[in-house]
Design a protein around this motif. Structure first.
Motif, PDB file in Angstrom:
ATOM      1  N   ASP A  27      13.549  16.455 -14.452  1.00  0.00           N
ATOM      2  CA  ASP A  27      14.694  17.275 -14.270  1.00  0.00           C
ATOM      3  C   ASP A  27      14.718  18.391 -15.249  1.00  0.00           C
ATOM      4  O   ASP A  27      15.493  19.215 -15.169  1.00  0.00           O
ATOM      5  CB  ASP A  27      15.734  16.187 -14.598  1.00  0.00           C
ATOM      6  CG  ASP A  27      15.986  15.151 -13.552  1.00  0.00           C
ATOM      7  OD1 ASP A  27      15.737  15.644 -12.290  1.00  0.00           O
ATOM      8  OD2 ASP A  27      16.507  14.223 -13.538  1.00  0.00           O
ATOM      9  N   LEU A  28      13.809  18.394 -16.196  1.00  0.00           N
ATOM     10  CA  LEU A  28      13.865  19.222 -17.111  1.00  0.00           C
ATOM     11  C   LEU A  28      13.200  20.383 -16.869  1.00  0.00           C
ATOM     12  O   LEU A  28      12.431  20.526 -16.174  1.00  0.00           O
ATOM     13  CB  LEU A  28      13.390  18.823 -18.676  1.00  0.00           C
ATOM     14  CG  LEU A  28      13.689  17.692 -19.292  1.00  0.00           C
ATOM     15  CD1 LEU A  28      13.088  16.927 -20.566  1.00  0.00           C
ATOM     16  CD2 LEU A  28      15.069  17.883 -19.747  1.00  0.00           C
ATOM     17  N   THR A  29      13.905  21.818 -17.267  1.00  0.00           N
ATOM     18  CA  THR A  29      13.687  22.797 -16.718  1.00  0.00           C
ATOM     19  C   THR A  29      13.411  23.753 -18.170  1.00  0.00           C
ATOM     20  O   THR A  29      14.035  23.628 -19.094  1.00  0.00           O
ATOM     21  CB  THR A  29      14.446  23.430 -15.752  1.00  0.00           C
ATOM     22  OG1 THR A  29      15.438  23.843 -16.097  1.00  0.00           O
ATOM     23  CG2 THR A  29      14.124  22.713 -14.600  1.00  0.00           C
ATOM     24  N   TYR A  53      12.208  27.157 -14.354  1.00  0.00           N
ATOM     25  CA  TYR A  53      11.036  26.506 -13.928  1.00  0.00           C
ATOM     26  C   TYR A  53      10.805  25.063 -14.375  1.00  0.00           C
ATOM     27  O   TYR A  53      11.153  24.769 -15.590  1.00  0.00           O
ATOM     28  CB  TYR A  53       9.614  27.307 -14.290  1.00  0.00           C
ATOM     29  CG  TYR A  53       9.463  28.507 -13.568  1.00  0.00           C
ATOM     30  CD1 TYR A  53       9.418  28.629 -12.160  1.00  0.00           C
ATOM     31  CD2 TYR A  53      10.147  29.834 -14.508  1.00  0.00           C
ATOM     32  CE1 TYR A  53       9.245  30.334 -11.866  1.00  0.00           C
ATOM     33  CE2 TYR A  53       9.872  30.950 -13.907  1.00  0.00           C
ATOM     34  CZ  TYR A  53       9.536  31.164 -12.621  1.00  0.00           C
ATOM     35  OH  TYR A  53       9.595  32.400 -12.050  1.00  0.00           O
ATOM     36  N   GLN A  54      10.415  24.277 -13.424  1.00  0.00           N
ATOM     37  CA  GLN A  54      10.162  22.743 -13.944  1.00  0.00           C
ATOM     38  C   GLN A  54       8.990  22.596 -15.154  1.00  0.00           C
ATOM     39  O   GLN A  54       7.990  23.082 -14.803  1.00  0.00           O
ATOM     40  CB  GLN A  54      10.101  21.898 -12.799  1.00  0.00           C
ATOM     41  CG  GLN A  54      10.104  20.446 -13.155  1.00  0.00           C
ATOM     42  CD  GLN A  54       9.772  19.612 -11.780  1.00  0.00           C
ATOM     43  OE1 GLN A  54      10.016  20.201 -10.738  1.00  0.00           O
ATOM     44  NE2 GLN A  54       9.276  18.331 -11.994  1.00  0.00           N
ATOM     45  N   ILE A  55       9.283  21.808 -16.007  1.00  0.00           N
ATOM     46  CA  ILE A  55       8.233  21.746 -17.129  1.00  0.00           C
ATOM     47  C   ILE A  55       7.198  21.146 -16.534  1.00  0.00           C
ATOM     48  O   ILE A  55       7.276  19.847 -15.643  1.00  0.00           O
ATOM     49  CB  ILE A  55       8.862  20.602 -18.449  1.00  0.00           C
ATOM     50  CG1 ILE A  55       9.873  21.674 -19.006  1.00  0.00           C
ATOM     51  CG2 ILE A  55       7.573  20.410 -19.116  1.00  0.00           C
ATOM     52  CD1 ILE A  55      10.739  21.100 -20.008  1.00  0.00           C
ATOM     53  N   GLY A  56       6.097  21.338 -16.928  1.00  0.00           N
ATOM     54  CA  GLY A  56       4.626  20.701 -16.114  1.00  0.00           C
ATOM     55  C   GLY A  56       4.242  21.583 -15.075  1.00  0.00           C
ATOM     56  O   GLY A  56       3.143  21.293 -14.728  1.00  0.00           O
ATOM     57  N   THR A  57       4.943  22.486 -14.658  1.00  0.00           N
ATOM     58  CA  THR A  57       4.587  23.324 -13.217  1.00  0.00           C
ATOM     59  C   THR A  57       3.611  24.348 -13.767  1.00  0.00           C
ATOM     60  O   THR A  57       3.727  25.049 -14.743  1.00  0.00           O
ATOM     61  CB  THR A  57       5.728  24.001 -12.765  1.00  0.00           C
ATOM     62  OG1 THR A  57       6.601  23.201 -12.051  1.00  0.00           O
ATOM     63  CG2 THR A  57       5.353  24.616 -11.484  1.00  0.00           C
ATOM     64  N   VAL A  58       2.527  24.589 -13.034  1.00  0.00           N
ATOM     65  CA  VAL A  58       1.538  25.686 -13.108  1.00  0.00           C
ATOM     66  C   VAL A  58       1.999  26.845 -12.368  1.00  0.00           C
ATOM     67  O   VAL A  58       1.993  26.519 -11.139  1.00  0.00           O
ATOM     68  CB  VAL A  58      -0.048  25.256 -12.985  1.00  0.00           C
ATOM     69  CG1 VAL A  58      -0.910  26.284 -13.255  1.00  0.00           C
ATOM     70  CG2 VAL A  58      -0.357  24.062 -14.106  1.00  0.00           C
TER      71      VAL A  58
END
Length: 401
Positions: A27-29, A53-58
């Motif tokens: 849920d964190l962005t 953008y969602q954290i962890g997204t490349v």
């Protein structure tokens, strides 16, 4: 045994916390801000857009914003950017941002970003003009002259350039269609459509297309060279012959109305689509276009519009059939009774019109020059002389036209 149960409970709690952590991470962005290119005389660029953008997204380079940031252009590539906090401030490239270093023409261009909890900023490395093709469709017409004579389409390549001295215009119409006049371009295909979106040789807008290498089709609009106007009476009396209008003879005057309707004033014409025209109106090219759009196959019907000479604004006790127009005036009919008393009121003035009689006629000639609002009241009596009902109607009489 208790220790074993406590250990199981603790492990279950830890597993639950781990799942909760995963849910929170989902849920964190983080918000990234994208800026325009820095000009020589500017200390800070202009913000174009902010995206979450969602954290962890490349994020690969092609997933960063490109469209609708600058009209007529695409953001071809991005550079990492950090706002200056003091003169001469320097910074290192964050480890989660990868850039091109091998190609000297693309050095520093972002190739990918891994989203963390730290907000980042980027600026446009290069604006790419949108290039697209405009296809002109004859929409029933064909190219009239030249080596492409007989073809039903031609093309124009376009690229927006904000620095050019003169805006580019649409190529002039090359089509002809027997029995029709060219009337501009439409973005939708309607063979006999008359309302155009763009006139001939319209100066091109940079937002004709938002995709590079897009194809935009414009369809020719056509007006019949001549149309037939038919006149409908709508309940009145008399006859009118049809009128022929030619585009080349504009402006042309509509024929004068010869219809009549008892108790009504003629107030003009209307088409089935709701367009209105005055009696003997001068028809311009714009009016001609409206008439063509309101008809089909070169023919349109104008229906007479009538306003009653006596206008009843409200009533009680009278039905619509109890109030009728006659040649000399407007007649009100009271409900059944043995005797009647009709009273006319206007402001503070009251007059008794008639003590008996089921009908009362308001003369047009007597009241048309006074624009006052009148109230007609009738009291109905039975055979014993007892009042059984009271009816009223508010009305105004219009002048003869």
């Amino acid at each position: 045994m208790r220790k074993g149960l406590l250990l199981c409970a603790l492990l279950s709690a830890l597993v639950g916390c781990e799942n909760l952590g995963d849910a929170l991470t989902d849920d964190l962005t983080t918000t990234f801000t994208f800026y325009d290119t820095v000009a020589d005389d500017e200390t800070e660029p202009q913000e174009l857009v902010a995206c979450s953008y969602q954290i962890g997204t490349v994020l690969p380079a092609d997933s960063l914003p490109k469209k609708s940031l600058k009209r007529g252009y695409l953001a071809e590539s991005w550079l990492f950017y950090q706002k200056k906090t003091a003169s001469g401030t320097s910074y290192d490239l964050p480890p989660n941002v990868e850039v091109e270093n091998d190609d000297p023409y693309k050095k520093g261009v972002v190739t990918s970003v891994t989203v963390t909890s730290i907000p980042l900023s980027f600026q446009v490395a290069n604006w790419k003009p949108i290039r697209y093709t405009i296809v002109f469709d004859g929409n029933g017409g064909k190219i009239a002259d030249g080596e492409d004579k007989g073809k039903q389409s031609y093309e124009q390549l376009f690229k927006y350039d904000e620095y050019k001295d003169k805006d580019e215009a649409l190529l002039a119409n090359k089509f002809e269609r027997a029995g029709y006049k060219f009337n501009g371009w439409n973005i939708a295909e309607h063979k006999d459509w008359t309302n155009f979106d763009f006139e001939n040789e319209y100066v091109l807008e940079y937002n004709f297309a938002e995709e590079d290498d897009a194809v935009v089709t414009l369809y020719a609009c056509w007006l019949p060279e001549g149309i037939t106007i038919k006149f409908a009476s709508d309940g009145d009396t008399g006859t009118m012959t049809s009128q022929e209008l030619s585009f080349d003879d504009l402006p042309t005057q509509l024929n004068k109305n010869t219809f009549t309707r008892t108790g009504w004033n003629f107030s003009g014409w209307k088409t089935a689509a709701g367009a209105t025209f005055a009696d003997e109106q001068d028809i311009t090219s714009s009016d001609y276009e409206t008439l063509c759009a309101s008809g089909a196959n070169g023919s349109v019907t104008l229906t007479a519009v009538w306003n009653p000479r006596c206008v009843v604004s409200s009533s009680q006790g009278f039905k619509d059939t109890d109030m009728t127009a006659t040649a000399e005036g407007f007649t009100f009919t009271a409900p059944f009774g043995s005797a009647y008393q009709w009273t006319l009121r206007s402001g503070e003035d009251t007059a008794v019109l008639r003590a008996t009689g089921a009908t009362c006629t308001i003369s047009y000639a007597e009241y048309e020059n006074n624009p006052a609002d009148y109230t007609l009241v009738v009291t109905v009596f039975d055979a014993s002389g007892v009042p059984t009902q009271t009816c009223w109607a508010k009305f105004q009489v219009n002048s003869q036209k």
